[in-house]
Scaffold this motif. Structure first.
Motif, short mmCIF file in Angstrom:
data_model
loop_
_atom_site.label_atom_id
_atom_site.label_comp_id
_atom_site.label_asym_id
_atom_site.label_seq_id
_atom_site.Cartn_x
_atom_site.Cartn_y
_atom_site.Cartn_z
N ARG A 145 0.85 -1.19 0.00
CA ARG A 145 0.00 0.00 0.00
C ARG A 145 0.88 1.24 0.00
O ARG A 145 1.95 1.24 0.59
CB ARG A 145 -0.93 -0.01 1.21
CG ARG A 145 -1.92 -1.15 1.14
CD ARG A 145 -3.10 -1.00 2.06
NE ARG A 145 -2.79 -0.68 3.45
CZ ARG A 145 -2.31 -1.56 4.32
NH1 ARG A 145 -2.05 -2.79 3.95
NH2 ARG A 145 -2.09 -1.22 5.57
N THR A 146 0.40 2.29 -0.65
CA THR A 146 1.14 3.55 -0.67
C THR A 146 0.24 4.67 -0.15
O THR A 146 -0.99 4.59 -0.21
CB THR A 146 1.64 3.92 -2.08
OG1 THR A 146 0.52 4.06 -2.93
CG2 THR A 146 2.59 2.87 -2.62
N GLU A 147 0.92 5.69 0.36
CA GLU A 147 0.22 6.87 0.87
C GLU A 147 1.05 8.09 0.49
O GLU A 147 2.27 8.09 0.69
CB GLU A 147 0.06 6.77 2.38
CG GLU A 147 -0.61 7.98 3.00
CD GLU A 147 -0.69 7.90 4.53
OE1 GLU A 147 -1.25 8.83 5.12
OE2 GLU A 147 -0.16 6.93 5.12
N HIS A 148 0.39 9.10 -0.03
CA HIS A 148 1.05 10.38 -0.32
C HIS A 148 0.86 11.26 0.90
O HIS A 148 -0.27 11.48 1.34
CB HIS A 148 0.45 11.03 -1.57
CG HIS A 148 0.74 10.25 -2.81
ND1 HIS A 148 1.84 10.51 -3.60
CD2 HIS A 148 0.11 9.19 -3.37
CE1 HIS A 148 1.85 9.65 -4.61
NE2 HIS A 148 0.82 8.84 -4.49
N VAL A 149 1.96 11.72 1.47
CA VAL A 149 1.91 12.54 2.67
C VAL A 149 2.74 13.80 2.45
O VAL A 149 3.57 13.86 1.54
CB VAL A 149 2.44 11.78 3.91
CG1 VAL A 149 1.56 10.57 4.22
CG2 VAL A 149 3.88 11.35 3.75
N THR A 155 5.49 3.73 1.38
CA THR A 155 5.10 2.43 0.83
C THR A 155 5.27 1.37 1.91
O THR A 155 6.37 1.16 2.42
CB THR A 155 5.96 2.06 -0.39
OG1 THR A 155 5.85 3.12 -1.35
CG2 THR A 155 5.50 0.76 -1.02
N CYS A 185 1.18 10.49 9.00
CA CYS A 185 1.12 9.36 8.08
C CYS A 185 0.40 8.16 8.69
O CYS A 185 0.86 7.57 9.67
CB CYS A 185 2.56 8.99 7.70
SG CYS A 185 2.69 7.61 6.57
N ALA A 186 -0.71 7.78 8.06
CA ALA A 186 -1.48 6.62 8.53
C ALA A 186 -0.67 5.33 8.41
O ALA A 186 -0.75 4.45 9.27
CB ALA A 186 -2.79 6.51 7.76
N LEU A 187 0.13 5.20 7.34
CA LEU A 187 0.91 3.97 7.17
C LEU A 187 2.02 3.86 8.22
O LEU A 187 2.36 2.76 8.64
CB LEU A 187 1.49 3.88 5.76
CG LEU A 187 0.48 3.61 4.64
CD1 LEU A 187 1.19 3.49 3.29
CD2 LEU A 187 -0.35 2.36 4.92
#
Length: 193
Positions: free
Chosen positions: A3-7, A17, A76-78
């Motif tokens: 999973r990826t997240e843009h922060v 990632t 960041c949630a990840l």
């Protein structure tokens, strides 16, 4: 499962990632700044079935270095998921200390885990001596700040500061095979400890 997240942290856009795995976590907070650390985190985690979280700044010519304690979970949630998922973190960083071009510094709050990694590195890559004594590690590389993500998991972790020669082998950011093997052995040692 990747999973990826843009922060955005301090005005700097990043991509996080996460690849979920077991309770050991490989973290590369500065994957675009500190060549080879992102590749090491992904490869070692894959070999060990560990969890990895890598931060990068894709397409940026001059990546911004945000100090680790400011890479806070609020952004960041990840990162929050990573810290909840893993019990122990191995956070990979790079240093460019001219006085120590072959030295690996093992900081962070979990000193027992640092010694386990040091033994594996000594066996696999003796040309890169590992320093575990915090008083012999430059203050900026110790990784002992209470807000540094390496110290936020249940068992804390080890901040692994690698010199350039131990994290790149001339071909882009490809880490030397012996370093990958030694770090893999160390992480496996942490899993069985």
């Amino acid at each position: 499962m990747t999973r990826t997240e843009h922060v955005e942290i301090e005005g700097t856009p990043l991509v996080a990632t996460l690849v979920p795995g077991n309770g050991i976590g490989l973290l590369a907070l500065h994957g675009s700044n500190e060549g080879g650390t992102a590749e090491l985190a992904r490869t070692v985690a894959d070999r060990c079935g560990a969890t990895s979280l890598v931060f990068t700044q894709p397409g940026v010519r001059r990546p911004v270095h945000i100090p680790s304690p400011r890479m806070a979970v609020a952004h960041c949630a990840l990162l929050r998921e990573f810290l909840e998922r893993v019990a122990l973190t191995v956070s990979l960083h790079g240093h460019m200390r001219p006085e120590a071009p072959h030295t690996v510094y093992l900081g962070g709050g979990n000193r027992d885990a640092a010694h386990v990694l040091a033994e594996a590195l000594a066996a696999g890559i003796p040309q890169f001596p590992a320093v575990t004594d915090l008083t012999e590690i430059p203050a900026a590389l110790r990784g002992v700040h209470s807000r540094n993500p390496v110290n936020l998991t249940r068992l804390g972790g080890v901040q692994v500061e690698l010199p350039l020669l131990a994290r790149t082998s001339g071909e882009a950011n490809t880490p030397p095979g012996a370093v990958v093997d030694a770090l893999t052995a160390g992480v496996r040692g942490l899993s069985s400890a």
